[in-house]
Design a protein around this motif. Structure first.
Motif, PDB file in Angstrom:
ATOM      1  N   LYS A 160      35.578  26.203  14.082  1.00  0.00           N
ATOM      2  CA  LYS A 160      34.897  26.449  12.804  1.00  0.00           C
ATOM      3  C   LYS A 160      33.646  27.306  12.944  1.00  0.00           C
ATOM      4  O   LYS A 160      33.373  28.170  12.111  1.00  0.00           O
ATOM      5  N   HIS A 161      32.862  27.071  13.982  1.00  0.00           N
ATOM      6  CA  HIS A 161      31.583  27.759  14.111  1.00  0.00           C
ATOM      7  C   HIS A 161      31.622  28.940  15.088  1.00  0.00           C
ATOM      8  O   HIS A 161      30.577  29.513  15.388  1.00  0.00           O
ATOM      9  N   GLU A 162      32.813  29.293  15.568  1.00  0.00           N
ATOM     10  CA  GLU A 162      32.928  30.452  16.447  1.00  0.00           C
ATOM     11  C   GLU A 162      32.610  31.721  15.656  1.00  0.00           C
ATOM     12  O   GLU A 162      33.097  31.897  14.538  1.00  0.00           O
ATOM     13  N   THR A 163      31.806  32.596  16.225  1.00  0.00           N
ATOM     14  CA  THR A 163      31.381  33.790  15.495  1.00  0.00           C
ATOM     15  C   THR A 163      32.249  35.019  15.757  1.00  0.00           C
ATOM     16  O   THR A 163      32.143  36.007  15.042  1.00  0.00           O
ATOM     17  N   ALA A 222      32.681  32.932  12.038  1.00  0.00           N
ATOM     18  CA  ALA A 222      31.677  32.272  11.212  1.00  0.00           C
ATOM     19  C   ALA A 222      30.405  33.117  11.170  1.00  0.00           C
ATOM     20  O   ALA A 222      30.094  33.844  12.112  1.00  0.00           O
ATOM     21  N   ASP A 231      27.298  29.143   7.409  1.00  0.00           N
ATOM     22  CA  ASP A 231      27.577  27.932   8.161  1.00  0.00           C
ATOM     23  C   ASP A 231      26.357  27.064   8.471  1.00  0.00           C
ATOM     24  O   ASP A 231      26.481  26.014   9.062  1.00  0.00           O
ATOM     25  N   GLU A 275      26.129  33.035  10.211  1.00  0.00           N
ATOM     26  CA  GLU A 275      25.021  32.102  10.096  1.00  0.00           C
ATOM     27  C   GLU A 275      24.719  31.775   8.639  1.00  0.00           C
ATOM     28  O   GLU A 275      24.433  30.640   8.282  1.00  0.00           O
TER      29      GLU A 275
END
Length: 279
Positions: free
Chosen positions: A151-154, A226, A231, A228
């Protein structure tokens, strides 16, 4: 006496995507180790290649390795192919390549088609950093856990999905990643009914629901990373900033928050200013 193991990419749909070098290699080796000999036989026939085929797939690779390694050590060149695209990329072949390396047998890549890279090149999402996640779990509970970890992988993420699971998979992505996350949808790349589109996950869900033809064929999903801005948990950010602002300047507090959370400093700085103005 050791020969060479060629890892040969083959077309993912359009037969004209076979490279000249790949054709020459397949003609020159002693045997072609194929994921599905029936599938590869059609390709070899199309290019008038008479090289013998032997099966090397998920179910027999462990037992076949010793035989193929011995043939290589005795001086026979071997080509490894999968049904389509580049071997080892969500296809068999890893165990054979690893064994060849362990026996100091030269492994030579013969580059060509790869569905993951083809999709990435065409959907218009950032390609400077990306990860290939292969196929997600078939069970929803396990798939949701995998998505939560991502989910938070950029970086941009590339995922393969089976046609009978594509709708449920996209619904799970909407739930975990959010409806507005950008996604590239690439189906049947290089084939007659090729579909390549970029949209949001919510739009893709509707697109697939309204057109059952989109639930057929080979599918690649390219998911935007994702950001910043989307998220960051605003409540937690405000709480952290307010505590730091008790002892630090706006500049120092926002820098520390950026270091701790990974968000952009300008976002933290702007929010810190807003919080101080409220006071």
């Amino acid at each position: 006496m050791s020969a060479q193991l060629f890892v040969v990419a083959t077309p993912i749909g359009h037969l004209d995507d076979m490279t000249f070098r790949a054709i020459e290699v397949l003609k020159s080796v002693s045997v072609v180790a194929a994921e599905d000999t029936r599938q590869s036989a059609q390709l070899l026939k199309h290019y008038n290649i008479a090289t013998p085929l032997t099966a090397c797939h998920d179910h027999n690779e462990s037992n076949k390795i010793n035989i193929l390694i011995e043939r290589l050590k005795n001086g026979e060149d071997i080509a490894l192919v999968s049904d389509a695209g580049t071997p080892l990329i969500s296809d068999p072949g890893f165990k054979l390549v690893r064994a060849a390396q362990e026996h100091n047998i030269r492994v030579i890549p013969v580059p060509g088609a790869c569905a993951a890279i083809a999709a990435l090149s065409a959907v218009g999402l950032p390609s400077d950093r990306f990860s290939f996640e292969g196929f997600l779990a078939s069970k929803q509970s396990q798939r949701l856990l995998q998505l939560e970890k991502l989910k938070h992988e950029t970086q941009t993420m590339i995922i393969y999905e089976a046609p009978h699971r594509i709708l449920e998979c996209v619904k799970d992505m909407v739930e975990v990643f959010g409806a507005e996350r950008p996604v590239g949808f690439a189906r049947e790349i290089t084939k007659t009914f090729e579909t390549i589109k970029k949209m949001t996950l919510a739009e893709l869900r509707t697109f697939i629901e309204n057109d059952h033809h989109q639930q057929k064929g080979e599918i690649v999903l390219v998911i935007g990373g994702a950001t910043e801005e989307h998220d960051v948990n605003q409540e937690k950010l405000d709480k952290l900033l307010l505590r730091l602002l008790e002892d630090l300047s706006v500049k120092a507090a926002s820098q520390l928050v950026a270091d701790l959370t990974g968000i952009k400093k300008k976002i933290a700085y702007q929010r810190a200013l807003e919080l101080t103005q409220k006071d």
